[in-house]
Design an enzyme around this catalytic site. Structure first.
Site, mmCIF file in Angstrom:
data_model
loop_
_atom_site.group_PDB
_atom_site.id
_atom_site.type_symbol
_atom_site.label_atom_id
_atom_site.label_comp_id
_atom_site.label_asym_id
_atom_site.label_seq_id
_atom_site.Cartn_x
_atom_site.Cartn_y
_atom_site.Cartn_z
ATOM 1 N N HIS A 267 0.822 -1.214 0.000
ATOM 2 C CA HIS A 267 0.000 0.000 0.000
ATOM 3 C C HIS A 267 0.862 1.274 0.000
ATOM 4 C CE1 HIS A 267 -3.201 -2.742 1.565
ATOM 5 N NE2 HIS A 267 -2.293 -3.157 2.415
HETATM 6 O O1 RIB Z 1 -4.667 -0.604 5.297
HETATM 7 C C1 RIB Z 1 -3.314 -0.548 4.931
HETATM 8 C C2 RIB Z 1 -2.627 0.551 5.647
HETATM 9 O O2 RIB Z 1 -2.714 0.337 7.053
HETATM 10 C C3 RIB Z 1 -1.124 0.629 5.345
HETATM 11 O O3 RIB Z 1 -0.700 1.945 5.438
HETATM 12 C C4 RIB Z 1 -0.520 -0.190 6.453
HETATM 13 O O4 RIB Z 1 0.823 0.201 6.762
HETATM 14 C C5 RIB Z 1 -1.412 0.175 7.605
HETATM 15 O O5 RIB Z 1 -0.969 1.431 8.124
#
Ligand code: RIB
Ligand code: CA
Length: 356
Positions: A267
């Site tokens: 992500h």
């Molecule tokens: O849902 C994914 C996000 O939540 C990413 O940024 C992961 O690092 C957590 O922070």
């Protein structure tokens, strides 16, 4: 001219890759890092970033401590996802550098005022400290050049409840403050939102780590496998490759344990890449709001794509990208960066160059 960027993170395995990606990007100048409570407590987030910065031989970038708790609800962390310290199985050398004397919110406000119209904001954790900064400086949406947020889920299931995504789940009140603050922002200042709809197509697999090690000239070349013995750890001679491999292995194990496959959704480095080069993403404007009162749907991000609410768009939501193009760029940049940090050049001849 280099692009000045402030990171607001909850490091985090994928937040770690986002930091390395920006450190490895010559066009990026990280002006500061806000440590936000999320995956792990804020103090641990700060330690993780100081440790990665030292390991990477990075300049002395300011790391500021964020609020201990979200705005209105108790902190929830997720060590089962990112490991006891938030960096998977990696055991980073303890940092010798100190955290900043000022808070994360103060770092946001001071940085934006110091570089009016120039600063890019990248949020890869809960929005607690950005919300606090907006309370202190309501002009922030006009002072920032660009804001990229990793968070939310729109036409896509949540990863924390059936409808919400972790960063919004941890502090939904903060997320609402942020999206509301940008409701009057001009079209070119709307936050670019990297939600699960897209970031769950950014699937890192063991082969990507192997390519990264090859690009870095690290030895031995390893292929992480779910069949490795329990407790397996990298023996890579390149310290960045070694610690990244150990961090991501934990994330692979987590995704497999939840039947998502032996992979890891990257992500945050994707959001970092978009922050430097928005052309990596196709976006669509929408009016975004955050559900706060729903018993089943609290912290769900809702997108009005068609103007049904009669409110102007306040976000540009990423709706398409090319994951392979992103991974080619991540591997080239972090691989070359890691190679350059090994004294001498013990690395074998470079493997075939990949598009960067
Ligand atoms: O849902 C994914 C996000 O939540 C990413 O940024 C992961 O690092 C957590 O922070
Ligand atoms: Ca994160």
């Amino acid at each position: 001219m280099r692009q000045r960027i402030i990171m607001d993170v909850d490091t985090g395995v994928d937040d770690s890759l986002a930091l390395l990606y920006l450190l490895a990007s010559p066009e990026a100048e990280i002006t500061g890092i806000a440590a936000t409570a999320g995956n792990v407590p804020a103090a641990q987030v700060a330690i993780n970033n100081l440790a990665w910065l030292e390991l990477a031989g990075a300049p002395d970038i300011e790391v500021a401590l964020g609020a201990v708790e979200p705005l209105e609800v108790p902190l929830r962390t997720t060590e089962d996802t990112h490991g006891p310290q938030g960096v998977g199985y990696a055991e980073l050398p303890a940092p010798t550098r100190q955290i900043s004397a000022r808070s994360a919110a103060d770092l946001w406000v001071a940085s934006a005022r110091e570089h009016p119209g120039e600063l890019i904001g990248l949020c890869t954790g809960p929005l607690t400290n950005l919300a606090l900064a907006l309370r202190a400086e309501p002009e922030l949406p006009r002072l920032l050049r660009r804001l990229v947020i990793m968070g939310g889920a729109f036409n896509h299931p949540g990863n924390t409840t059936p409808t919400n995504e972790w960063n919004i789940h941890v502090d939904p009140e903060a997320a609402k403050i942020v999206f509301d603050a940008f409701s009057a922002a001009p079209a070119d200042r709307r936050p670019i939102v990297c939600a699960l709809d897209i970031t769950e197509t950014i699937e890192m697999r063991p082969a990507h780590l192997t390519r990264l090690a090859e690009r870095a000239g690290s030895l031995p070349i390893e292929t992480v496998s779910p069949d490795d013995p329990p407790g397996a750890r990298s023996a890579a001679d390149n310290p960045i490759i070694r610690h990244v491999t150990d961090a991501v292995r934990f994330y692979f194990d987590f995704h497999q344990a939840y039947d998502l496959g032996y992979l890891a959704h990257m992500h945050d480095p994707f959001a970092a890449a978009v922050a430097l080069d928005p052309a990596l993403a196709c976006t669509r404007p929408a009016t975004v709001d955050v559900e706060l009162a729903g018993t089943l749907t609290r912290a769900t991000t809702v997108a009005d794509w068609a103007g049904m609410w009669g409110r102007p768009p306040n976000a540009d939501i990423v709706v398409a990208t090319d994951p392979d193009r992103f991974f080619d760029r991540l591997i080239a940049r972090i691989g070359d960066f890691a190679r350059a940090r090994i004294p001498g050049d013990s690395a074998p001849d470079r493997v075939a160059a990949e598009p960067g």
